[in-house]
Design an enzyme around this catalytic site. Structure first.
Site, PDB file in Angstrom:
ATOM      1  CB  ILE A 124      26.405 -38.990  74.365  1.00  0.00           C
ATOM      2  CG1 ILE A 124      27.086 -37.816  73.962  1.00  0.00           C
ATOM      3  CG2 ILE A 124      24.949 -38.083  75.185  1.00  0.00           C
ATOM      4  CD1 ILE A 124      26.694 -36.199  74.477  1.00  0.00           C
ATOM      5  CB  VAL A 155      28.923 -37.912  80.130  1.00  0.00           C
ATOM      6  CG1 VAL A 155      27.890 -36.421  81.226  1.00  0.00           C
ATOM      7  CG2 VAL A 155      29.913 -38.181  80.430  1.00  0.00           C
ATOM      8  CD  GLU A 156      23.613 -35.507  79.566  1.00  0.00           C
ATOM      9  OE1 GLU A 156      22.545 -35.993  80.945  1.00  0.00           O
ATOM     10  OE2 GLU A 156      23.961 -34.680  79.221  1.00  0.00           O
ATOM     11  CB  THR A 157      22.313 -42.151  82.178  1.00  0.00           C
ATOM     12  OG1 THR A 157      22.588 -43.458  81.080  1.00  0.00           O
ATOM     13  CG2 THR A 157      20.827 -40.952  82.254  1.00  0.00           C
ATOM     14  CE1 TYR A 208      26.989 -33.357  79.214  1.00  0.00           C
ATOM     15  CE2 TYR A 208      27.419 -32.750  77.074  1.00  0.00           C
ATOM     16  CZ  TYR A 208      26.770 -34.061  78.347  1.00  0.00           C
ATOM     17  OH  TYR A 208      26.295 -35.172  77.538  1.00  0.00           O
TER      18      TYR A 208
END
Length: 320
Positions: free
Chosen positions: A107, A110-112, A299
């Site tokens: 997570i 993928v996010e940051t 996602y």
């Protein structure tokens, strides 16, 4: 004779359409000063670039183009290194919440990109722009802006008007919206603050807590390939990715699993545009949980596949 005091001048016209009503609501709910709230919102800028970004999300791409964005060698290798660096903390949080550490890492990856890119936009600008100037999703973003203004200071990573994040107003390494910070943020390190940028414990535990509270099944499957026969018909796109029927019911319509699955476990059937044509996937409760974090099934599948790659690098190719 002059009076001893004068009435305060009426406030000038609101800076943003709908600002006055929002300020009244927040002041009523929290007791915060309308003057201070107006000062914050007066300083927020409408940014057309934020609206433009909302209108061209990565999720608009087909799976064949979306997957290579996140399943790169650089992101996988960096994820494995990140897991090794924080393994003791991650494994402890994994045991506490029942969420595999590699999914927490994925997570954040993928996010940051493991905290490398947490967003350059002022959160107040982003949420003000989307709440007042983006009618398509204004109710959602107005609620997020209201929540941001209502959050206590110990739930924020600094003064409210200095916070930065994504063009959608998400903050920190896990990109939590204000309502997610309020509802699922965790002060794991016990310092009296929920710090989504500066505390690895808070970041990891908040992601894990989010998954747990949305129904994560410890040890449960996420997704598995399905092979259609010649008579199988492509499934309709569901309103969400909750499991709706047992695997065996999809098998009866012509979709066979490519690995052993419990025929009685409830699933959903996903079709994606893969690099070699249509791909079909059985998806399960934990897949649905990931889609509550981001509604796109692409996602969720990218998170699942990145997590598997990271796990294989850290624990070996046969690790479960």
């Amino acid at each position: 004779m002059l009076p001893l005091f004068f009435a305060a001048p009426a406030r000038a016209a609101e800076t943003h359409p709908g600002q006055a009503e929002l300020v009244r609501e927040v002041a009523k709910d929290t007791g915060k000063s309308p003057w201070a709230l107006n000062k914050l919102l007066d300083g927020a800028k409408m940014q057309q670039g934020i609206i433009d970004a909302m209108n061209r999300p990565a999720e608009g791409k087909p799976w064949s183009a979306y997957r290579p964005i996140f399943l790169t060698e650089d992101r996988i290798a960096a994820g494995a290194d990140f897991y090794r660096t924080h393994r003791a903390l991650l494994d402890g949080i994994s045991r506490k919440y029942g969420v595999p550490a590699e999914y927490i890492v994925a997570i954040v990856g993928v996010e940051t990109f493991y905290g490398r890119n947490t967003g350059k936009y002022k959160v107040l600008d982003a949420l003000t722009t989307l709440a007042f100037y983006y009618p398509k999703r204004a109710p959602f973003f107005r609620e997020q802006l209201k929540t941001l203004l209502e959050l206590p200071s110990n739930h924020l990573g600094g003064p409210l008007d200095t916070l930065t994040g994504s063009y959608a107003g998400a903050q920190g390494w896990g990109q939590f919206m204000p309502s997610s910070i309020r509802d699922w943020g965790v002060d794991y390190d016990g310092d009296g603050r929920i710090d989504m940028k500066g505390s690895m414990g808070d970041i990891f535990a908040s992601v894990a807590n989010y998954f747990k509270e949305h129904g994560w099944q410890t040890g449960g499957p996420i997704a598995a390939r399905a092979q259609p026969d010649r008579k199988a018909k492509a499934p309709a796109v569901p309103k969400d990715w909750r499991p709706v029927a047992p695997v065996e019911s999809f098998v009866a319509t012509g979709f066979a699993p490519l690995q052993h699955l419990d025929p009685g476990r409830d699933a959903q059937l996903l079709r994606l545009d893969g690099p070699s044509g249509d791909e079909y996937w059985f998806t399960f409760q934990n897949f649905y949980v990931i889609t509550t974090y981001n509604r796109s099934p692409m996602y969720a599948l990218a998170v699942d596949q990145l997590a598997q790659e990271i796990r294989a690098r850290v624990k070996g190719p046969n690790a479960r």
